[in-house]
Design a protein around this motif. Structure first.
Motif, PDB file in Angstrom:
ATOM      1  N   PHE A 187       1.129  -1.244  -0.179  1.00 42.19           N
ATOM      2  CA  PHE A 187      -0.035  -0.065  -0.013  1.00 42.19           C
ATOM      3  C   PHE A 187       0.932   1.345  -0.146  1.00 42.19           C
ATOM      4  CE2 PHE A 187      -2.737  -3.214   1.990  1.00 42.19           C
ATOM      5  CZ  PHE A 187      -3.771  -3.103   1.706  1.00 42.19           C
ATOM      6  N   ASP A 188       0.617   2.039  -0.944  1.00 40.63           N
ATOM      7  CA  ASP A 188       1.605   3.309  -1.056  1.00 40.63           C
ATOM      8  C   ASP A 188       0.642   4.536  -0.655  1.00 40.63           C
ATOM      9  OD1 ASP A 188       3.402   5.164  -1.370  1.00 40.63           O
ATOM     10  OD2 ASP A 188       3.597   4.800  -3.847  1.00 40.63           O
ATOM     11  N   GLU A 189       0.636   4.857   0.256  1.00 46.00           N
ATOM     12  CA  GLU A 189      -0.202   6.085   0.906  1.00 46.00           C
ATOM     13  C   GLU A 189      -1.636   5.989   0.580  1.00 46.00           C
ATOM     14  OE1 GLU A 189       1.682   9.995   0.936  1.00 46.00           O
ATOM     15  OE2 GLU A 189       3.608   8.984   0.954  1.00 46.00           O
ATOM     16  N   PRO A 190      -2.461   4.866   0.764  1.00 49.79           N
ATOM     17  CA  PRO A 190      -3.672   4.611   0.266  1.00 49.79           C
ATOM     18  C   PRO A 190      -4.797   5.501   0.531  1.00 49.79           C
ATOM     19  CG  PRO A 190      -3.257   3.016   2.037  1.00 49.79           C
ATOM     20  CD  PRO A 190      -1.908   3.799   1.842  1.00 49.79           C
ATOM     21  N   THR A 191      -4.346   6.523   1.774  1.00 48.03           N
ATOM     22  CA  THR A 191      -5.614   7.392   2.077  1.00 48.03           C
ATOM     23  C   THR A 191      -5.143   8.711   1.827  1.00 48.03           C
ATOM     24  OG1 THR A 191      -4.732   7.485   4.345  1.00 48.03           O
ATOM     25  CG2 THR A 191      -6.065   5.681   3.765  1.00 48.03           C
ATOM     26  N   SER A 192      -3.926   9.137   1.417  1.00 44.01           N
ATOM     27  CA  SER A 192      -3.524  10.411   1.330  1.00 44.01           C
ATOM     28  C   SER A 192      -4.148  11.316   0.146  1.00 44.01           C
ATOM     29  CB  SER A 192      -1.882  10.348   0.858  1.00 44.01           C
ATOM     30  OG  SER A 192      -1.886   9.780  -0.474  1.00 44.01           O
ATOM     31  N   ALA A 193      -4.794  10.609  -0.769  1.00 46.06           N
ATOM     32  CA  ALA A 193      -5.718  11.488  -1.741  1.00 46.06           C
ATOM     33  C   ALA A 193      -7.209  11.553  -1.606  1.00 46.06           C
ATOM     34  CB  ALA A 193      -5.571  10.752  -3.381  1.00 46.06           C
ATOM     35  N   LEU A 194      -7.591  11.221  -0.382  1.00 45.52           N
ATOM     36  CA  LEU A 194      -8.917  11.109   0.017  1.00 45.52           C
ATOM     37  C   LEU A 194      -9.482  12.102   0.965  1.00 45.52           C
ATOM     38  CD1 LEU A 194      -9.386   7.284   1.139  1.00 45.52           C
ATOM     39  CD2 LEU A 194      -9.936   8.313  -1.070  1.00 45.52           C
TER      40      LEU A 194
END
Length: 263
Positions: free
Chosen positions: A183-190
């Protein structure tokens, strides 16, 4: 699997577990006008089966470069990566075949906009694993049900929220039955209100025993779900340990300074 009195997710005991990925003296160097940039500078660590490895650190510390090197999306300039006993940095290795066992979840979902959700999920199993369409769709629908999105099977990505897209991206990776998920920063674009729904899916995966390596800025997730935490800075592992050791008893001054800013 259960949760302890502090609500920490308890993953399976990996202390004596099988090593799934072994990284030895990993380096990634770039040339620039100012000289050589050492994005990775001698990383050595193992990831055991069933482990949830969480990688934290400031921006530009090499976290994502390290994670993307694990399946050779970034080609290292030195060192070795051994996955399930195979040196994947060897030119003789069929990396595309090994990648089928290494699911990847990116920041920005990477769903095909012209395909329905069910087609996004079944494309790789049908093409790469040669699954029949009925079998691939049955598995996809089962996974969609687990993330409460079974009613979105025939929708298109543009019709979903960011949180829904990321949950789809996770179960799409699971359609390949991988041995490890990256997982590559899976919440950073949310948006902030969508972060929780994605983290809940990841917590359920941790409870199920899925081997995971996660780059994240979500310190609560690292503390609650991680079985081991790595702190990186300037391309190096500065400190590693259990979540309790990293967050409650950090030894390195750079780590202490980082935690003071993010907690």
């Amino acid at each position: 699997m259960s949760a302890d009195k502090n609500n920490q997710v308890v993953t399976q005991n990996v202390e004596t577990g099988e090593v799934l990925i072994s990284v030895k003296d990993l380096a990634k160097h770039y040339k620039s006008k100012g000289g050589m940039i050492r994005a990775l500078d001698g990383i050595t660590t193992d990831i055991k089966k069933g482990e949830v490895l969480v990688i934290i650190g400031p921006s530009g510390s090499g976290k994502s470069t390290f994670l993307r090197s694990l399946n050779l999306l970034e080609r290292p300039t030195g060192g070795t990566i051994t996955f399930e006993g195979v040196d994947i940095t060897s030119p003789q290795t069929n990396i595309n075949k090994l990648r089928q066992k290494m699911g990847m979840v990116f920041q920005h979902f990477n769903l095909f906009p012209h395909l329905t959700i069910i087609d996004n999920m079944t494309l790789a199993p049908r093409k790469l694993l040669k699954m029949s369409k009925p079998d691939a769709e049955a598995k996809a629908k089962e996974l969609l049900k687990k993330v409460a999105l079974e009613d979105r099977a025939l929708a298109y990505p543009s019709q979903l929220s960011g949180g829904q897209k990321q949950r789809i991206a996770i179960v799409r990776a699971l359609c390949m039955s991988p041995d490890v998920l990256l997982f590559d920063e899976p919440t950073s674009a949310l948006d902030p209100e969508m972060v929780g729904e994605v983290l809940d899916v990841m917590k359920d995966l941790a409870k199920s025993g899925m081997t995971m390596a996660v780059v994240t800025h979500e310190m609560g997730f690292a503390r609650e779900v991680g079985s081991r935490v790595i702190f990186m800075d300037e391309g190096k592992i500065i400190e590693e340990g259990t979540p309790d050791e990293i967050f409650n008893a950090p030894k390195n001054e750079r780590l202490k300074s980082f935690l003071a800013k993010v907690l």
